[in-house]
Scaffold this motif. Sequence first.
Motif, PDB file in Angstrom:
ATOM      1  N   ASP A 146       0.827  -1.214   0.000  1.00 47.13           N
ATOM      2  CA  ASP A 146       0.000   0.000   0.000  1.00 47.13           C
ATOM      3  C   ASP A 146       0.860   1.263   0.000  1.00 47.13           C
ATOM      4  OD1 ASP A 146      -2.265  -1.594  -0.027  1.00 47.13           O
ATOM      5  OD2 ASP A 146      -2.637  -1.373   2.142  1.00 47.13           O
ATOM      6  N   LEU A 147       1.951   1.262   0.782  1.00 47.65           N
ATOM      7  CA  LEU A 147       2.870   2.405   0.785  1.00 47.65           C
ATOM      8  C   LEU A 147       3.490   2.617  -0.595  1.00 47.65           C
ATOM      9  CD1 LEU A 147       4.846   1.853   4.128  1.00 47.65           C
ATOM     10  CD2 LEU A 147       3.282   3.744   3.611  1.00 47.65           C
ATOM     11  N   ARG A 187       2.292   1.585  -3.463  1.00 51.07           N
ATOM     12  CA  ARG A 187       1.235   2.001  -4.387  1.00 51.07           C
ATOM     13  C   ARG A 187       0.939   3.494  -4.232  1.00 51.07           C
ATOM     14  NH1 ARG A 187      -0.981  -2.720  -4.903  1.00 51.07           N
ATOM     15  NH2 ARG A 187      -1.729  -2.854  -2.777  1.00 51.07           N
ATOM     16  N   ALA A 188       0.963   3.980  -3.005  1.00 49.57           N
ATOM     17  CA  ALA A 188       0.704   5.403  -2.752  1.00 49.57           C
ATOM     18  C   ALA A 188       1.775   6.268  -3.410  1.00 49.57           C
ATOM     19  CB  ALA A 188       0.651   5.669  -1.247  1.00 49.57           C
ATOM     20  N   ARG A 189       3.034   5.857  -3.330  1.00 48.42           N
ATOM     21  CA  ARG A 189       4.112   6.614  -3.974  1.00 48.42           C
ATOM     22  C   ARG A 189       4.008   6.542  -5.487  1.00 48.42           C
ATOM     23  NH1 ARG A 189       9.362   5.827  -5.986  1.00 48.42           N
ATOM     24  NH2 ARG A 189       9.487   3.652  -5.382  1.00 48.42           N
ATOM     25  N   ARG A 190       3.495   5.435  -5.977  1.00 45.48           N
ATOM     26  CA  ARG A 190       3.417   5.191  -7.415  1.00 45.48           C
ATOM     27  C   ARG A 190       2.142   5.725  -8.068  1.00 45.48           C
ATOM     28  NH1 ARG A 190       8.004   3.278  -9.565  1.00 45.48           N
ATOM     29  NH2 ARG A 190       8.828   1.430  -8.581  1.00 45.48           N
ATOM     30  N   GLY A 191       1.231   6.231  -7.286  1.00 45.91           N
ATOM     31  CA  GLY A 191      -0.022   6.698  -7.875  1.00 45.91           C
ATOM     32  C   GLY A 191      -1.003   5.570  -8.145  1.00 45.91           C
ATOM     33  N   GLY A 192      -0.904   4.479  -7.382  1.00 47.99           N
ATOM     34  CA  GLY A 192      -1.891   3.415  -7.462  1.00 47.99           C
ATOM     35  C   GLY A 192      -1.439   2.114  -8.094  1.00 47.99           C
ATOM     36  N   GLU A 242      10.105  -1.749   1.947  1.00 44.48           N
ATOM     37  CA  GLU A 242       9.727  -0.522   2.649  1.00 44.48           C
ATOM     38  C   GLU A 242      10.880   0.489   2.654  1.00 44.48           C
ATOM     39  OE1 GLU A 242       7.438   0.827   6.714  1.00 44.48           O
ATOM     40  OE2 GLU A 242       8.415  -1.134   6.680  1.00 44.48           O
ATOM     41  N   ASN A 265      11.389   1.832  -0.901  1.00 48.41           N
ATOM     42  CA  ASN A 265      10.331   2.789  -1.229  1.00 48.41           C
ATOM     43  C   ASN A 265      10.628   4.157  -0.612  1.00 48.41           C
ATOM     44  OD1 ASN A 265       7.634   3.291  -2.404  1.00 48.41           O
ATOM     45  ND2 ASN A 265       7.035   3.571  -0.273  1.00 48.41           N
TER      46      ASN A 265
END
Length: 179
Positions: free
Chosen positions: A20-21, A23-28, A45, A48
């Motif tokens: 989820d972390l 994905r948040a940095r990647r825009g989904g 982690e 990222n």
Amino acid sequence: MTDNGTPRLPLAAEDGAVADLMRARRGGRLSALDRLLLHSPPVAEGWNALLGALRSSTLPGDLRELVILRVAVLNDADFEWAAHEPIGRRAGLTDVQLELLRRTDPAGDAWSAMQSAVLVFADASTRTVAVPDAVFAALREHLDDRQVVELVATVAGYAMVSRFLVALEVPPPAGEVAG
């Protein structure tokens, strides 16, 4: 690369807090690189966090992408090049500059003095690790202390990325997200 164009390891599941972390940095979206890293959530982690910091540094985007693309060339990391070439174009790198980056000696009239100093530094740091005093001094003419730290960390960080990608033979799919 494996015979069927897949990485040497299977892709990990896309679930969990670390995914989820990422994905948040990647825009989904997660990349194949992310899915491989997720085999070790602590490594994923940390990766990222580091790559997120490098991508949001105070370095101008053209310098950051110039370094990332040059490291990709020097380390034969096709995934890294494919992922960052469009970002480099958006950051202002031209067709001529992108072509020069692919050469053994990328020197040419297409670079500003700052870009040239950064490129020479990236080559020295990637090829021999030890950076000659003259190369470092030329870099200091253009960057402040923070930017020097961020540049050195970007070269080192993307050397890490390229080595991971090459060792696991991660193919460069079209439209892949970077870093």
